[in-house]
Design a protein around this motif. Structure first.
Motif, mmCIF file in Angstrom:
data_model
loop_
_atom_site.group_PDB
_atom_site.id
_atom_site.type_symbol
_atom_site.label_atom_id
_atom_site.label_comp_id
_atom_site.label_asym_id
_atom_site.label_seq_id
_atom_site.Cartn_x
_atom_site.Cartn_y
_atom_site.Cartn_z
ATOM 1 N N TYR A 39 1.205 -0.734 0.183
ATOM 2 C CA TYR A 39 -0.074 0.390 -0.070
ATOM 3 C C TYR A 39 0.630 1.369 -0.204
ATOM 4 N N ARG A 40 2.204 0.571 0.801
ATOM 5 C CA ARG A 40 2.884 2.431 0.848
ATOM 6 C C ARG A 40 3.730 2.344 -1.105
ATOM 7 N N PHE A 43 -0.220 3.584 -3.106
ATOM 8 C CA PHE A 43 -0.643 4.616 -3.198
ATOM 9 C C PHE A 43 -0.232 5.946 -4.213
ATOM 10 N N SER A 44 1.477 5.366 -3.772
ATOM 11 C CA SER A 44 2.558 6.678 -4.049
ATOM 12 C C SER A 44 2.386 6.966 -5.700
ATOM 13 N N ILE A 47 -1.165 8.759 -6.360
ATOM 14 C CA ILE A 47 -1.008 9.928 -6.151
ATOM 15 C C ILE A 47 -0.374 10.408 -7.266
ATOM 16 N N TRP A 213 -5.167 2.639 7.770
ATOM 17 C CA TRP A 213 -5.264 3.094 6.286
ATOM 18 C C TRP A 213 -4.297 4.405 6.570
ATOM 19 N N LEU A 217 -1.256 5.860 3.998
ATOM 20 C CA LEU A 217 -1.318 7.062 3.367
ATOM 21 C C LEU A 217 -0.411 8.042 3.962
#
Length: 300
Positions: A39-40, A43-44, A47, A213, A217
């Motif tokens: 998820y790190r 999400f990066s 974005i 979560w 983020l």
């Protein structure tokens, strides 16, 4: 090569500040290491996607096979680094893990000398030795010679080797590819690699508390989009050695953050070690500046 708009040491310093929070965020999350890492990176990449599509997608046409190969390897190395490091935090302390994962100068000095034929002076080696000594002093009381903590220490050391390889590739590729394109591709490749890792290990993608979560983020925005992106920007202008030695500040920052957030005590040895680390970093930077002055005077 054109001069950067700001001195590379400024974004490197900001990057170290944000990366120093990584271990705290990971410790606060309840998910497994692979899920946190996925998820790190995911999400990066998400974005960054709008910016890449709007302004940089045409750059893909100019990438060579070598660029694609190096970028793919870089993303995979980064994924493995995060899996190993996040897992190490389940077995050993923040101080020990961050100390070992930031021993990059040992690998970076060898890598840059071997692949980029960079000058390595005796003063540089002395400065690195001083900084590494300070890093060991910080967590001297926490290191273990056997048992669970030793396993965590070994994972962190392996994570260090993989992140150094990631930075060395970046030093090569970033001279030809823009920061946004390179970073987006690396984070995307890393996300895909981590996605399959989570599938293989059968870790759940969902079902985590709301706080997790938020930590996912936070990891994406601060250590990744600020920290690692700033490092990727900087290696176009400075050696991987500079970034690696600067990252030795991370155990200092992590220990301070762990004191306030996780209530881990800062001992006299940790404080003394922080001073030693700072001394080694300053000596390294001073020697690099001296070499640049000599080369400039010789060329003129």
């Amino acid at each position: 090569m054109n001069k950067p708009l700001i001195h590379p040491y400024i974004p490197i310093a900001l990057g170290v500040l944000t990366v120093g929070l990584s271990a705290i965020f990971v410790k606060m999350a309840t998910a497994d290491a692979g899920v946190i890492a996925f998820y790190r990176m995911f999400f990066s990449a998400v974005i960054m996607l709008p910016l890449f599509l709007i302004s940089y997608r045409n750059e893909l046409k100019s990438l060579t096979r070598r660029d694609w190969l190096y970028t793919t390897c870089s993303g995979i190395f980064l994924a493995v680094h995060f899996i190993l490091w996040f897992e190490s935090l389940n077995y050993t302390s923040v101080a020990s893990s961050t100390v070992l994962v930031t021993l990059q100068p040992i690998f970076a000095l060898a890598g840059t000398a071997l692949f980029f034929k960079e000058i390595i002076t005796g003063k540089m080696l002395t400065a690195v030795f001083i900084a590494l000594t300070g890093s060991f002093i910080i967590s001297w009381g926490d290191f273990q010679v056997s048992g669970v903590a030793l396993f965590g220490d070994l994972l962190a050391l392996l994570a260090c080797a993989f992140v150094t390889a990631y930075l060395l590739i970046g030093q090569n590729v970033r001279k030809r590819i823009s920061l946004v394109t390179y970073t987006f591709l690396v984070y995307s490749v890393s996300s895909v690699a981590l996605f399959f890792y989570v599938l293989v290990t059968q870790e759940p993608f969902f079902g985590y508390p709301t706080a997790d979560w938020g930590w996912f983020l936070a990891l994406a925005i601060l250590p990744n989009l600020l920290g690692h992106t700033l490092f990727n920007w900087a290696v176009k202008w400075v050696s991987t050695n500079v970034v690696s030695i600067a990252i030795l500040f991370e155990p200092v920052l992590a220990s301070i953050a762990a004191y306030f957030v996780l209530h881990e005590k800062i001992t006299a040895l940790q404080f003394a070690g922080a001073i030693v680390v700072l001394t080694g970093v300053l000596l390294f930077v001073v020697d690099i500046k001296a070499i640049k002055k000599k080369l400039f005077a010789k060329n003129t």
